[in-house]
Design a protein around this motif. Structure first.
Motif, PDB file in Angstrom:
ATOM      1  N   MET A 295       0.850  -1.202   0.000  1.00 29.51           N
ATOM      2  CA  MET A 295       0.000   0.000   0.000  1.00 29.51           C
ATOM      3  C   MET A 295       0.878   1.242   0.000  1.00 29.51           C
ATOM      4  O   MET A 295       1.138   1.837   1.036  1.00 29.51           O
ATOM      5  CB  MET A 295      -0.913  -0.011   1.234  1.00 29.51           C
ATOM      6  N   ALA A 297       0.027   3.835  -1.817  1.00 28.07           N
ATOM      7  CA  ALA A 297      -0.841   4.968  -2.143  1.00 28.07           C
ATOM      8  C   ALA A 297      -1.062   5.861  -0.929  1.00 28.07           C
ATOM      9  O   ALA A 297      -1.045   5.400   0.209  1.00 28.07           O
ATOM     10  CB  ALA A 297      -2.190   4.455  -2.643  1.00 28.07           C
ATOM     11  N   VAL A 299      -3.781   7.279   0.535  1.00 23.35           N
ATOM     12  CA  VAL A 299      -5.246   7.201   0.498  1.00 23.35           C
ATOM     13  C   VAL A 299      -5.814   8.312   1.389  1.00 23.35           C
ATOM     14  O   VAL A 299      -5.385   8.464   2.532  1.00 23.35           O
ATOM     15  CB  VAL A 299      -5.731   5.829   1.044  1.00 23.35           C
ATOM     16  N   ALA A 300      -6.770   9.062   0.848  1.00 22.00           N
ATOM     17  CA  ALA A 300      -7.365  10.143   1.655  1.00 22.00           C
ATOM     18  C   ALA A 300      -8.118   9.525   2.829  1.00 22.00           C
ATOM     19  O   ALA A 300      -8.875   8.568   2.658  1.00 22.00           O
ATOM     20  CB  ALA A 300      -8.330  10.948   0.798  1.00 22.00           C
ATOM     21  N   ASP A 301      -7.878  10.072   4.014  1.00 22.44           N
ATOM     22  CA  ASP A 301      -8.565   9.547   5.192  1.00 22.44           C
ATOM     23  C   ASP A 301     -10.032   9.974   5.214  1.00 22.44           C
ATOM     24  O   ASP A 301     -10.862   9.319   5.824  1.00 22.44           O
ATOM     25  CB  ASP A 301      -7.865  10.044   6.469  1.00 22.44           C
ATOM     26  N   PRO A 337     -12.771   4.273   4.354  1.00 22.42           N
ATOM     27  CA  PRO A 337     -12.304   3.021   4.978  1.00 22.42           C
ATOM     28  C   PRO A 337     -10.779   2.975   4.971  1.00 22.42           C
ATOM     29  O   PRO A 337     -10.146   3.537   4.074  1.00 22.42           O
ATOM     30  CB  PRO A 337     -12.881   1.932   4.063  1.00 22.42           C
ATOM     31  N   ASP A 338     -10.202   2.322   5.967  1.00 26.75           N
ATOM     32  CA  ASP A 338      -8.748   2.127   6.003  1.00 26.75           C
ATOM     33  C   ASP A 338      -8.452   0.811   5.271  1.00 26.75           C
ATOM     34  O   ASP A 338      -8.696  -0.277   5.801  1.00 26.75           O
ATOM     35  CB  ASP A 338      -8.284   2.086   7.464  1.00 26.75           C
ATOM     36  N   ILE A 339      -7.961   0.923   4.056  1.00 28.21           N
ATOM     37  CA  ILE A 339      -7.782  -0.272   3.210  1.00 28.21           C
ATOM     38  C   ILE A 339      -6.745  -1.223   3.816  1.00 28.21           C
ATOM     39  O   ILE A 339      -6.937  -2.433   3.856  1.00 28.21           O
ATOM     40  CB  ILE A 339      -7.358   0.135   1.772  1.00 28.21           C
ATOM     41  N   LEU A 340      -5.657  -0.634   4.303  1.00 30.24           N
ATOM     42  CA  LEU A 340      -4.582  -1.459   4.881  1.00 30.24           C
ATOM     43  C   LEU A 340      -5.121  -2.278   6.065  1.00 30.24           C
ATOM     44  O   LEU A 340      -4.884  -3.490   6.155  1.00 30.24           O
ATOM     45  CB  LEU A 340      -3.432  -0.546   5.327  1.00 30.24           C
ATOM     46  N   GLY A 357       2.887  -1.682   4.393  1.00 38.41           N
ATOM     47  CA  GLY A 357       2.296  -0.344   4.477  1.00 38.41           C
ATOM     48  C   GLY A 357       3.361   0.718   4.291  1.00 38.41           C
ATOM     49  O   GLY A 357       4.563   0.445   4.401  1.00 38.41           O
ATOM     50  N   PHE A 358       2.935   1.893   3.992  1.00 34.79           N
ATOM     51  CA  PHE A 358       3.825   3.045   3.928  1.00 34.79           C
ATOM     52  C   PHE A 358       3.382   4.031   4.993  1.00 34.79           C
ATOM     53  O   PHE A 358       2.190   4.122   5.286  1.00 34.79           O
ATOM     54  CB  PHE A 358       3.757   3.707   2.543  1.00 34.79           C
ATOM     55  N   ALA A 359       4.303   4.744   5.555  1.00 33.91           N
ATOM     56  CA  ALA A 359       3.928   5.761   6.526  1.00 33.91           C
ATOM     57  C   ALA A 359       4.631   7.061   6.180  1.00 33.91           C
ATOM     58  O   ALA A 359       5.863   7.112   6.124  1.00 33.91           O
ATOM     59  CB  ALA A 359       4.307   5.321   7.931  1.00 33.91           C
ATOM     60  N   ALA A 360       3.822   8.050   5.895  1.00 36.54           N
ATOM     61  CA  ALA A 360       4.383   9.374   5.657  1.00 36.54           C
ATOM     62  C   ALA A 360       4.268  10.108   6.983  1.00 36.54           C
ATOM     63  O   ALA A 360       3.170  10.334   7.479  1.00 36.54           O
ATOM     64  CB  ALA A 360       3.571  10.074   4.576  1.00 36.54           C
ATOM     65  N   LYS A 376       2.574   3.001  14.543  1.00 36.49           N
ATOM     66  CA  LYS A 376       1.670   2.765  13.403  1.00 36.49           C
ATOM     67  C   LYS A 376       1.768   1.315  12.935  1.00 36.49           C
ATOM     68  O   LYS A 376       0.766   0.685  12.612  1.00 36.49           O
ATOM     69  CB  LYS A 376       2.006   3.725  12.257  1.00 36.49           C
ATOM     70  N   LYS A 380      -1.472  -0.909  12.847  1.00 36.97           N
ATOM     71  CA  LYS A 380      -2.017  -1.367  11.564  1.00 36.97           C
ATOM     72  C   LYS A 380      -1.894  -2.884  11.395  1.00 36.97           C
ATOM     73  O   LYS A 380      -2.629  -3.486  10.618  1.00 36.97           O
ATOM     74  CB  LYS A 380      -1.288  -0.670  10.409  1.00 36.97           C
TER      75      LYS A 380
END
Ligand code: CTP
Length: 436
Positions: A295, A297, A299-301, A337-340, A357-360, A376, A380
């Motif tokens: 993941m 992307a 993704v907008a929360d 929705p939280d896809i991850l 997962g990615f974490a910015a 996180k 997650k």
């Protein structure tokens, strides 16, 4: 570029004619090397006419030109399509009893093999062991497709479509051309430790290590529409996700890329999406048959609670007396929705797919970037978390990246960069490959 098209004796040999066509039309200089059995399916005149070159199966023709050595040495790419169980066995054991196996022993360029046979033969431990041996030696095995076989039966064993094989060839040729340029480039050595990989060459130990794996990668920032002309979005360019998809394909995986950024990536199954809800649907569908989901992307929360089907005007008639309302609209948001998290939940106790997962993160008064990232990762429940520090001028849209790769249940971390996003991708796949 000089391409050797090896054709082994299977019914799918007829599909190799279309592949040959695609390669020659793209301007490549293609020499066809069929096995004796292949000529029982498609005759030498067909190969000679389509390639514009003489065709031979053994090492005894034009001996003065030493074709059994020269063809392999001079090739930029060797592709064997179809590769039968017999051809795989002969290649894996290093036999040299016809021209094609001689070419395979002398080639130092990328070698691609597309096995095609009946499902029972493909599934047989002997064939699978040969495929593993070839993969370990760096051969790029394109897994057979599933579907109708020669008779009435169906299953894995079909030769992939010529267009797909052609796309794999172009990718391999592009990579080896880039690798040669990197070697020639004096300053490439001065870059980061992993930059040689990023510049084009997949090192031998990595080539094919994801062969046969199905990988799903998400990329880009989602766009949440407000009205037909406006959306809420973010600054993600999709470059890191696309680099991850390309790196996985180059290591032999079959890749589905679910992305909001435009992408024309040969050999990769690209699913374009825009919103978080579309991304969720595409990912959950692809993840059901995958070994790894990444993941990447952004993704907008949140998304606007209501989509306004016509453009929201600056002023609008709002009062009973017809006077205009100049006030700014209030936009109500609802959570996406939280896809991850959903992927982790759907997987349950199973070890597959491996979830990355990615974490910015920016870091704040409550903790450093790594502190937030570790919590996180636990929250997650994914297997790997790729952390990057974001902020002004960092990461978004850039061709380079600096990340830390964390694994659940381990205090170890791998720091990568500053390096190209391609090099970062290979470092991420190195970690994922150990979990497969
Ligand atoms: N992600 C997701 N679905 C969302 C939001 C995020 O699948 N609705 C995924 C991202 O693709 C990424 C990971 O979750 O792999 C972490 O994203 P991030 O935005 O850093 O995490 P959030 O849970 O949204 O936490 P934060 O409060 O830090 O924004």
């Amino acid at each position: 570029m000089r391409v050797v098209l090896g054709v082994a004796g299977g019914i799918a040999a007829y599909k190799a004619c279309s592949l040959l066509r695609l390669l020659t039309e793209a301007g490549h200089d293609v020499t066809v090397v069929p096995t004796g059995a292949a000529l029982k399916f498609v005759g030498a005149p067909t190969w000679a006419a389509l390639s514009g070159k003489p065709v031979s199966t053994d090492v005894w023709s034009s001996v003065h030109e030493v074709p059994h050595v020269r063809l392999g040495q001079e090739a930029d790419l060797v592709i064997v399509a179809p590769a039968t169980a017999d051809l795989l066995a002969r290649a894996a054991t290093g036999q040299a009893d016809d021209l094609l196996t001689n070419v395979l022993l002398t080639a130092r360029c990328p070698v691609v093999m597309a096995p095609a046979m009946h499902t029972e033969m493909w599934d047989h431990p002997a064939t699978q062991a040969n495929v593993s041996t070839l993969t370990e030696r760096g051969v790029h095995i394109v897994p057979p497709a599933s579907g109708r076989l020669t008779g009435k039966d169906t299953g894995p064993g079909r030769l992939p479509e010529p267009e797909d094989l052609y796309a794999v060839c172009e990718r391999e040729l592009a990579r080896s051309a880039a690798a040669s340029r990197a070697v020639a480039s004096a300053d490439s050595a001065a870059r980061t430790t992993t930059s040689a990989d990023a510049a084009g060459g997949v090192p031998g130990h990595r080539r094919g290590d994801l062969s046969g794996r199905r990988v799903v990668v998400s990329a880009g920032g989602t766009r949440e529409p407000l009205d037909p002309v406006r959306y809420l979005g973010n600054r993600s360019s999709g470059k890191q996700g696309h680099a991850l998809a390309v790196a996985a394909a180059e290591r032999g995986a079959r890749v589905t890329l679910v992305t909001s950024a435009a992408a024309d990536l040969p050999g990769i199954d690209v699913v374009p999406v825009e919103t978080a809800l579309q991304m969720r649907e595409a990912i959950l569908q692809a993840a059901a048959h995958s070994d790894v989901v990444v993941m990447a992307a952004a993704v907008a929360d949140f998304r606007p609670a209501n989509y306004v089907p016509s453009k929201i005007k600056k002023t609008h008639e709002a009062h009973v007396d017809g006077s205009a309302d100049d006030s700014a609209p209030t936009i109500t948001l609802v959570r996406n929705p939280d896809i991850l998290a959903e992927l982790v939940q759907t997987r349950g106790g199973s070890a597959t797919p491996v979830i990355v997962g990615f974490a910015a993160e920016t870091g704040d008064d409550n903790g450093s970037v790594l502190h937030h990232a570790r919590s996180k990762l636990e929250r997650k429940g994914c297997d790997v978390l790729v952390v990057n520090e974001v902020g002004e001028g960092k990461t978004f849209g850039s061709d380079d990246n600096t990340v830390t790769v964390l694994q659940r249940g381990s205090d170890e971390s791998v720091e990568v960069g500053p390096a190209t996003k391609a090099a970062v991708s290979d470092a991420v796949w190195d970690v994922v490959a150990t979990l497969l």
